[in-house]
Write an enzyme that holds these catalytic residues in place. Structure first.
Site, mmCIF file in Angstrom:
data_model
loop_
_atom_site.group_PDB
_atom_site.id
_atom_site.type_symbol
_atom_site.label_atom_id
_atom_site.label_comp_id
_atom_site.label_asym_id
_atom_site.label_seq_id
_atom_site.Cartn_x
_atom_site.Cartn_y
_atom_site.Cartn_z
ATOM 1 N N CYS A 172 -7.599 -4.802 8.537
ATOM 2 C CA CYS A 172 -6.818 -5.729 9.352
ATOM 3 C C CYS A 172 -6.114 -4.979 10.480
ATOM 4 O O CYS A 172 -6.076 -5.445 11.616
ATOM 5 C CB CYS A 172 -5.803 -6.457 8.465
ATOM 6 S SG CYS A 172 -4.737 -7.588 9.372
ATOM 7 N N CYS A 189 -3.311 -11.045 1.171
ATOM 8 C CA CYS A 189 -2.879 -12.338 1.687
ATOM 9 C C CYS A 189 -3.915 -13.450 1.514
ATOM 10 O O CYS A 189 -3.563 -14.602 1.428
ATOM 11 C CB CYS A 189 -2.449 -12.204 3.137
ATOM 12 S SG CYS A 189 -3.777 -11.808 4.280
#
Lengths: 392, 361
Positions: B104, B201
């Site tokens: 990410c 997440c």
């Protein structure tokens, strides 16, 4: 002060509207259902607003049901009529470019075993009345078509559709939320049985709408409660909001001559804006070239993400939107542009600029200048995208 | 005017980072951005503690309102889906352990956000709430461990290039977590008391198995669990459900603690071993990258960290070509897991690293 070109999302509250509302927020604060003087005074405000709106669309006051906005009006029309008419049939016709308030309402009906026909549109977003005629069956109880599209501003041939539906016996619902901000309504020449309206699209407050319901139209209320609005919409009325709605309606429709002049002014400004945007490579107009709302300029821009362009213009002090404010939180390209046959990739680069009474020629020039400043950097960083074209 | 994007997750760290920036640079030069990385979870399945839930977007927006900075939502669902979620799933299918936070950072926060930030907001840098420091010394940017050694996040940032480091700010680098919390409370940020997010997440409730099925149709096929001698000692539910170093969920009782030592996709086999059998002193690493661009030498010494919050171990690094190296550690390191990063340090400076490769044989 930012240049505000998002009147199709909300057209800011007019000062005269605020002035009309003020006494109902400070002095006439009774509950309109109360029998005492305070209640009666509040009730008077609602009655006056109802008369104003009814008169300007060729309706009787009792045919106006105030709601909590355009979306509620659409839901009440679609679900209210469909459920009230189940003894005659369970078929509802609508179009692919309706507002989500209608499309999601019919989706709920579909899950309750209603049959839904969603009519296609052409490349300009227009429905063919012959398609309506072909879709009608003896089980059809409702046809719901918007007067003007909220994203691309394309207007629909409502009178022709009304003629067809009237001959058949189904009910016609017209979502006129965007239309009413610019164009006059006569419910009889449309032959409409239901018409949705919203206050904040024409300079009234947010959270107020109305549904015109032709006398004799069976309607199943969607809220259970007290007997307000002739038992068609329970709940204490938003008195100040309704008063503001009436005042805003008067401002737009009270003087037809002034309204026409304003429309003409907006058309010319919009033309200048469109011409300026089209001067850039990869920009194409969406919607109908002529049959569109006077204040709507919609384009798609090749190789640009609409949301990024909106943010860039915002930081330059120009407030616009991608497709519609109601769906800008989602990733999917606009269902309206897709229904018009626009390439999904290109549809991501949509931009809607909707003008209003305060928009000036200087605003148009400043907007074009801002567009020119941000476009190159949006294009360089987002790279060359595959070429796509807008169907004619 | 030079603008900077403050990546706001809705957590306390990025909230304070944005606040510090706004204080330092003025609130019209800081653009708060919350990234939508994946579609909302269905109702009742929400990750209230994760950085990507609708709640988190609400928190980030509230903080931006308090700081009086512009705030936008940036949709990166497609990029995140490909670069982070798919890579995560493929890593398991490859018998490796994924590294989604690093991916990410590499592809989303310090690439897509930088690019889109420049395009949309005219910003030339990105600030995040990471605990790490940057120094510009001897003509180049150096990625340094955070002042708060306990919170140091360089393990997820080693992959950044000079180009990326030059356009990055870490406002929290000199602070400790308690200081950051105190600052959040002082600024009355709504996120001051938010608990730390620990889970990944996009993985609801920490169970990634559903994701394997959803994204790649991997339902898992039972196969053997074998010991070091190749003797079958149990059955597993599918090799991709196991990672090296894992102890729980093996369903094997051998009278002593056993760990996954190797995952073999080709034969759908999970190999286990005793604690001392999963430790190694030498392993190879591919996908090497160095923050300076080049390694310090063909052969050099430093320290290596093979998982977040693990202790560094002194190591000798030998380059093999330009993007692979072999590590020999001074003492055995426990369970180097293929797919995880081996991150190299020279004292306080993070030099770069690579991806631990599958051991031969």
């Amino acid at each position: 002060m930012a240049i505000y070109l998002d009147h199709a999302a909300t057209s800011p509250l007019r000062p005269a509207v605020l002035e009309a509302m003020q006494p109902y927020l400070t002095t006439h604060t009774g509950n309109p259902s109360s029998l005492h003087a305070s209640g009666r005074r509040a009730r008077q405000g609602i009655d006056e607003a109802r008369e104003t709106i009814a008169a300007s669309i060729g309706a009787q006051p009792r045919e106006i049901v105030f709601t909590g906005g355009g979306t509620e009006a659409d839901n009440l029309a679609v679900k209210g009529v469909a459920w009230a008419a189940t003894s005659r049939g369970r078929h509802v016709i609508t179009t692919a470019v309706e507002h989500k308030a209608v499309l999601n309402a019919v989706a709920v009906l579909e899950r309750s075993t209603f049959e839904i026909t969603v009519l296609p549109v052409d490349g300009h977003g227009r429905v063919d009345p012959l398609d309506v005629a072909a879709a009608l069956t003896d089980r059809t109880t409702l046809v719901s078509v918007m007067a003007a599209n909220n994203e691309v501003g394309t207007t629909q041939p409502i009178e022709a559709i009304g003629e067809i539906v009237r001959g058949h016996g189904a009910r016609l619902h017209v979502d006129a939320v965007q239309w009413a901000a610019h164009e006059p309504i006569d419910v009889d020449s449309w032959q409409a049985d239901l018409v949705s309206l919203s206050a904040h699209k024409l300079g009234g407050p947010q959270g107020v709408g109305a549904l015109y319901v032709r006398r004799g139209t069976q309607l199943l209320p969607q809220l259970q409660g007290g007997s307000q609005e002739r038992q068609r919409r329970a709940g204490t009325e938003n008195v100040a909001g309704i008063v503001g709605f009436g005042a805003a309606f008067s401002l737009v429709h009270g003087d037809p001559e002034a309204r026409r002049a304003e429309s003409q002014r907006l058309i010319e400004l919009g033309r200048a804006l469109t011409t300026g945007l089209l001067a850039h490579d990869g920009v194409s107009v969406t919607g109908h070239p002529d049959e569109r709302l006077p204040n709507n300029v919609s384009v798609v821009i090749d190789g640009v993400e609409g949301g990024d362009l909106v943010a860039a213009l915002d930081l330059e002090g120009v407030e616009v939107s991608t497709g519609s404010a109601c769906t800008s939180g989602s990733t999917e390209p606009s269902h309206v542009l897709l229904a018009m046959g626009i390439d999904p990739h290109l549809a991501h680069g949509s931009l809607r600029l909707t003008l209003g009474p305060e928009t000036s020629r200087e605003d148009v020039d400043a907007t074009l200048a801002a567009f020119e400043r941000v476009l190159p950097r949006l294009r360089t960083t987002q790279g060359a995208q595959p070429k796509a074209t807008v169907p004619a | 005017m030079s603008r900077i994007v403050a990546a706001m997750s809705g957590g306390v760290d990025s909230s304070v980072a944005a606040a510090l920036l706004a204080r330092e640079r003025g609130n019209d030069e800081v653009i708060g951005v919350w990234m939508r990385t994946h579609a909302d979870m269905p109702e009742g399945y929400e990750l209230s503690r994760s950085c990507c839930s609708p709640d988190a977007a609400d928190d980030a927006r509230r903080v931006a309102q308090l700081l009086d900075i512009p705030f936008y939502t940036l949709n990166v669902e497609r990029e995140f889906g490909e670069r982070v979620i798919d890579a995560f799933v493929d890593s398991y299918l490859d018998g490796a352990t994924p590294n989604p936070c690093q991916a990410c950072n590499q592809y989303i926060k310090f690439d897509e956000l930088l690019k889109r930030g420049l395009a949309a907001y005219g910003a030339d840098a990105v600030a995040t709430g990471h605990y790490a420091r940057l120094e510009h010394r001897d003509g180049r940017w150096r990625l340094m461990r955070a002042a708060d050694a306990d919170k140091d996040q360089t393990y997820f940032l080693w992959v950044l290039s000079q180009d990326q480091l030059a356009r990055t700010r870490f406002p929290l680098g000199e602070l400790t977590k308690p200081q950051v919390r105190a600052m959040a409370a002082e600024l009355t940020l709504p996120t001051a008391q938010k608990p730390e997010s620990q889970e990944i997440c996009f993985v609801p409730l920490g169970d990634y198995r559903e994701l394997l099925e959803e994204r790649r149709g991997y339902a898992g096929e039972p196969g053997p669990i074998v010991d070091a001698d190749g003797t079958t000692v149990g059955t597993h539910t599918g090799y991709a459900h196991y990672t090296v170093g894992q102890r729980h969920g093996l369903g094997v009782a051998l009278g002593e603690a056993v760990y996954v030592r190797e995952v073999q996709p080709a034969t759908n086999t999970v190999v286990i071993g005793r604690r001392d059998e999963v430790a190694q002193r030498s392993f190879s690493v591919d996908g090497a990258r160095f923050t300076a661009g080049d390694p310090p030498g063909e052969r050099f010494t430093g320290s290596v960290r093979i998982r977040h919050r693990a202790a560094d171990v002194a190591a000798e690094v030998t380059m093999v070509g330009h993007d692979r190296f072999v590590i020999e550690t001074a003492e055995p390191v426990w369970a180097p897991a293929p797919g995880q990063a081996a991150v190299l340090y020279d004292g306080e400076e993070c030099l770069g690293g690579g991806r631990i490769a599958r051991s031969e044989g």
